[in-house]
Design a protein around this motif. Structure first.
Motif: not given
Length: 128
Positions: A1-10, A31-37, A103-107
């Motif tokens: 449902q959600v795929q995440l790709v990081e970048s910017g390391g070095g 909706t991305f905004g519904n997820y705690v990151m 994670v889909f969470s309100w907290a």
């Protein structure tokens, strides 16, 4: 449902800065905004540890590990489905693989096991 790709390391010298990005791809209806990151990190031989988290929607709430408070800043851009980690005044002990998680969470969640979706990680190396 959600795929995440990081970048910017070095590779960065101690005292320097890096900005990590994590771009999310979501299945239809999600909706991305519904997820705690969150951002986590794992150094060789150590357990994965919490770094920072940001609340859903506008991201008005954030939390940080004590070791990074005052140096790291988490933010999100819901229009771009992206979360960022600005890392300043980097120390040797900040070197690790950094992971983005959702994670889909309100907290606000800071516990590793509570997150459902993970990126593949991006390496941050800090030299003296």
């Amino acid at each position: 449902q959600v795929q995440l790709v990081e970048s910017g390391g070095g590779l960065v010298q101690a005292g320097g800065s890096l900005r990590l990005s994590c771009a999310a791809s979501l299945a239809s209806g999600h909706t991305f905004g519904n997820y705690v990151m969150g951002w986590f990190r794992q150094a060789p031989g150590k357990e994965r540890e919490f770094v920072a988290a940001i609340s859903r929607s506008g991201g008005r709430a954030t939390d940080y590990a004590d070791s990074v408070k005052g140096r790291f800043t988490i933010s999100r851009d819901n229009a771009k489905n992206t979360v960022y980690l600005q890392m300043n005044s980097l120390k040797l002990e900040d070197a690790a693989v950094y992971y983005c998680a959702a994670v889909f969470s309100w907290a606000l969640i800071t516990v590793v096991d509570r997150y459902d979706y993970w990126g593949q990680g991006t390496q941050v190396t800090v030299s003296s």
